[in-house]
Motif scaffolding. Structure first.
Motif, mmCIF file in Angstrom:
data_model
loop_
_atom_site.group_PDB
_atom_site.id
_atom_site.type_symbol
_atom_site.label_atom_id
_atom_site.label_comp_id
_atom_site.label_asym_id
_atom_site.label_seq_id
_atom_site.Cartn_x
_atom_site.Cartn_y
_atom_site.Cartn_z
ATOM 1 N N ASN A 13 0.832 -1.206 0.000
ATOM 2 C CA ASN A 13 0.000 0.000 0.000
ATOM 3 C C ASN A 13 0.870 1.260 0.000
ATOM 4 O OD1 ASN A 13 -2.359 -1.417 -0.032
ATOM 5 N ND2 ASN A 13 -2.659 -1.336 2.200
ATOM 6 N N ALA A 83 -8.539 1.587 7.012
ATOM 7 C CA ALA A 83 -9.465 0.623 6.424
ATOM 8 C C ALA A 83 -10.607 0.323 7.386
ATOM 9 C CB ALA A 83 -8.732 -0.660 6.065
ATOM 10 N N ALA B 245 -16.868 -8.035 10.846
ATOM 11 C CA ALA B 245 -16.256 -6.723 10.732
ATOM 12 C C ALA B 245 -14.737 -6.852 10.565
ATOM 13 C CB ALA B 245 -16.586 -5.882 11.965
ATOM 14 N N HIS B 249 -12.368 -6.064 7.235
ATOM 15 C CA HIS B 249 -11.197 -5.191 7.319
ATOM 16 C C HIS B 249 -9.973 -5.866 6.709
ATOM 17 C CE1 HIS B 249 -8.171 -2.526 8.754
ATOM 18 N NE2 HIS B 249 -7.638 -3.441 9.540
ATOM 19 N N ARG B 252 -10.158 -5.936 2.968
ATOM 20 C CA ARG B 252 -10.052 -4.648 2.276
ATOM 21 C C ARG B 252 -8.597 -4.252 2.063
ATOM 22 N NH1 ARG B 252 -14.779 -0.817 3.422
ATOM 23 N NH2 ARG B 252 -13.227 0.782 3.701
ATOM 24 N N THR B 253 -7.717 -4.638 2.994
ATOM 25 C CA THR B 253 -6.323 -4.201 2.878
ATOM 26 C C THR B 253 -5.642 -4.726 1.607
ATOM 27 O OG1 THR B 253 -6.247 -4.016 5.261
ATOM 28 C CG2 THR B 253 -4.146 -4.040 4.125
ATOM 29 N N LEU B 292 -15.108 -5.347 -3.612
ATOM 30 C CA LEU B 292 -15.152 -4.275 -2.619
ATOM 31 C C LEU B 292 -16.593 -3.975 -2.204
ATOM 32 C CD1 LEU B 292 -13.529 -2.212 -1.020
ATOM 33 C CD2 LEU B 292 -13.773 -0.631 -2.930
ATOM 34 N N LEU B 299 -19.873 -5.622 5.669
ATOM 35 C CA LEU B 299 -19.551 -4.711 6.764
ATOM 36 C C LEU B 299 -20.795 -3.930 7.199
ATOM 37 C CD1 LEU B 299 -17.049 -3.892 8.368
ATOM 38 C CD2 LEU B 299 -16.691 -2.040 6.757
ATOM 39 N N LYS B 303 -22.633 -4.253 10.734
ATOM 40 C CA LYS B 303 -22.833 -3.059 11.565
ATOM 41 C C LYS B 303 -24.292 -2.924 11.971
ATOM 42 C CE LYS B 303 -20.509 -0.005 8.960
ATOM 43 N NZ LYS B 303 -19.946 1.293 8.557
ATOM 44 N N ARG B 308 -24.495 -0.949 15.280
ATOM 45 C CA ARG B 308 -23.475 0.093 15.233
ATOM 46 C C ARG B 308 -23.610 1.012 14.030
ATOM 47 N NH1 ARG B 308 -17.788 -2.559 16.781
ATOM 48 N NH2 ARG B 308 -17.114 -0.434 16.416
#
Lengths: 121, 484
Positions: A13, A83, B245, B249, B252-253, B292, B299, B303, B308
């Motif tokens: 990244n 993220a 969640a 995460h 996504r990275t 994505l 996500l 939530k 949340r």
């Protein structure tokens, strides 16, 4: 040339973001954790910092707090990059002193707009 | 209070010789007790023993006599007649006195019956801390005989941890308070414990505590098990949401890198004029952004389920919000030669603009996906205190079975091949429905196979009062069913 400090622990990244910013005409330096970010910011006084928040050694929230406590580094705008898109993340980043916030994956046009807004362009 | 002068010459049917008795007893609420004189103790009075004699009733200043020629004592303890089973009265007695005597003795007898048949524990106790009468159900429940229960203060049987609360309850009783729903543990003869739930009152006139207890051991176990099961289920659900969640995460990275490098390479390929490379890279980008969207959907859903999701209410010009959404979907609609029709009234509502936009975009892009050479119509009007938004298409529509599953995560209409050819995550409608629910609106859908789909949303014009429950599991979502 506008000097940006990119703080990001993930090598891929970091490489990608810094190269894409360079292509858009920025002078980019990098740091891989909060401690390096502090040292680099104090030594080089960049025009703006893009700060990942989940970092080893010292996390981005703490690094931002310390940057904003130091009168010399305080004026440097900090945009948090994370993220974690959970509710409350934006508030936590702003509470630590970040000037703005964006989520990863980076939407480059959106991020560049935020960078330019912070730089008063 | 009525008192009877007992001037009986009892004739005992037994080995011992008869002896005269003189006693004054009171009968209050069917309980007969000795005021003066003597009655034989229980060891002298066998169950079923027969007595002959006279009762005289003192009422005001009048003295009248009541002849009782047969009296069966069931038991007597400490000079108290605890039960009178049977009395027959001679014809010479005055009628009213007979009536009174019968009524009182009947009530005493009814009370006995209740004591005998009760499955609950029935008892009478004194403020001295001793039972004076217990029902047979005590022995059935706790194992102690009556005599064992009478021989010790009743707090001796109470669990040490419950003694203080029990004494407090007794103090309350003495002050005239009723005990309702008090719970404590009583020891059983075999060393175990039973939970008892109490109802009790103290009567000053008789100086006695009248109490009922129910064995609630099983009920308490069930209550605790239910609470534990509920806590476990909540924790498991939270763990699931937390897992989703974190997983989102972590996904996504690396995706960040895939999308970023693809964009960089696309820029390079465009600069070099390499069309084939641009097309191949756009496939990677397309797949990446689809992934994505899916991750963001998971996500969002986690939530919502973890409670949340934060809502940001503001005054919104709904016409502008919908116009922008329609413009975003415009090119997609045009791709399959669809006409996009907008019919908007001016409506301003206090709502979360981002969430509403996400919902409308989802409905419009679904309509665009499943409609070809047709029409997609989006309309907005005000209905009293609500805004009504409709998204209607002339597309593929859904069967009744598909309609039933349309809001369930990962269920895509037209199952396999259509969803594969249309992309999408199967999460969009579930999330849209939950968002509308959070915004205190309603969402319903009608459709028929081959005849298009109609979604109808309503949203309150004003933000609902604070503190209103937002039960995500609740049911404001309505599947109306197929049109026929």
């Amino acid at each position: 040339m506008t000097r940006l400090l990119v703080v990001e622990d993930n090598e891929m990244n970091r490489d990608m973001l810094s190269r894409r910013l360079e292509r858009n005409g920025f002078d980019v330096s990098i740091a891989v954790n909060g401690v390096e970010a502090l040292e680099s910011a104090q030594a080089n006084l960049p025009d703006l910092i893009l700060m990942d928040l989940s970092l080893p050694e010292m996390d981005g929230w703490e690094a931002t707090r310390q940057l904003k406590e130091d009168p010399i580094t305080r004026p440097i705008p900090v945009i948090a990059l994370t993220a974690h898109a959970m509710a409350g993340e934006k508030e936590r980043a702003l509470a630590a002193g970040c000037n703005d916030y964006d989520t990863k994956p980076v939407d480059l046009p959106r991020l560049l707009a935020k960078v330019r807004r912070q730089l008063g362009e | 209070m009525v008192s009877f002068q007992h001037l009986a010459y009892p004739t005992r049917m037994g080995p011992e010789s008869p002896r005269p008795l003189t006693a004054t007893v009171t009968v209050v609420d069917g309980v007969i007790s000795l005021l003066d004189g003597e009655l034989p103790d229980s060891d002298l009075v066998a169950v079923g023993a027969r007595w002959n004699g006279w009762f005289e009733e003192h009422e005001s200043s009048r003295l009248s006599s009541l002849a009782v020629d047969e009296l069966t004592l069931v038991r007597s303890l400490g000079g108290k007649l605890l039960a009178v089973r049977k009395v027959s009265v001679t014809a010479s007695a005055e009628k009213y006195a007979i009536g009174n005597a019968w009524a009182l003795l009947d009530r005493a007898r009814d009370g006995d019956k209740l004591f005998d048949v009760s499955l609950d524990l029935v008892c009478i106790a004194g403020l001295d801390g001793f039972f004076s009468r217990v029902s047979p159900s005590f022995e059935e429940t706790l194992g102690w005989t009556d005599d064992e229960l009478y021989s010790r203060p009743f707090v001796d049987f109470v669990h040490p941890e419950d003694v203080d609360a029990t004494l407090d309850a007794l103090d309350g009783l003495a002050d005239g308070e009723s005990v309702i729903g008090f719970e404590n543990r009583y020891q059983t003869k075999d060393g175990g414990w039973r939970w008892l739930g109490w109802t009790a009152r103290y009567h000053a006139t008789t100086d006695k505590i009248y109490a009922l207890a129910r064995d609630i051991t099983a009920e308490r176990k069930l209550r605790i098990a239910l609470a534990e099961a509920r806590d476990e289920a909540q924790m498991a659900n939270q763990a699931k949401s937390q897992f989703l969640a974190s997983m989102s995460h972590e996904l996504r990275t690396p995706l960040n890198a895939i999308i970023g490098y693809s964009e960089m390479l696309t820029e390079d390929a465009e600069a070099a004029g390499d069309e084939t490379l641009v097309r191949d890279l756009s496939q990677i980008l397309h797949a990446g952004s689809q992934l994505l969207t899916l991750i963001n959907g998971v996500l969002d859903l986690s939530k919502v389920e973890a409670g949340r999701i934060e809502l940001f209410y503001e005054m919104c010009d709904l016409k502008t919000v919908l116009t922008e959404a329609a413009q975003t979907v415009g090119p997609q609609a045009a791709q399959q030669n669809n006409r996009l029709v907008m019919e908007f009234e001016d409506v301003v509502a206090e709502t979360d603009q981002m969430k509403l936009t996400q919902v409308v975009l989802n409905l419009l892009s679904n309509a665009a996906k499943f409609t070809k050479d047709g029409e997609i119509r989006i309309s907005l009007k005000r209905l009293g205190e609500m805004a009504e938004i409709r998204v209607e298409d002339t597309g593929a529509g859904m069967s009744e079975e598909e309609l039933q599953e349309v809001f369930i995560p990962f269920q895509q209409g037209r199952a396999s091949f259509v969803s594969r050819s249309h992309g999408g995550t199967g999460l969009g409608l579930s999330i849209a429905a939950k968002f509308i629910e959070l915004l205190d609106g309603t969402m319903d859908v009608t459709s028929e196979d081959g005849q298009g789909t109609q979604f109808r949303l309503t949203l309150p014009l004003m933000r609902p009062a604070r503190g209103r429950a937002r039960a995500v599991a609740g049911g404001t979502l309505v599947v109306v069913g197929s049109k026929h």
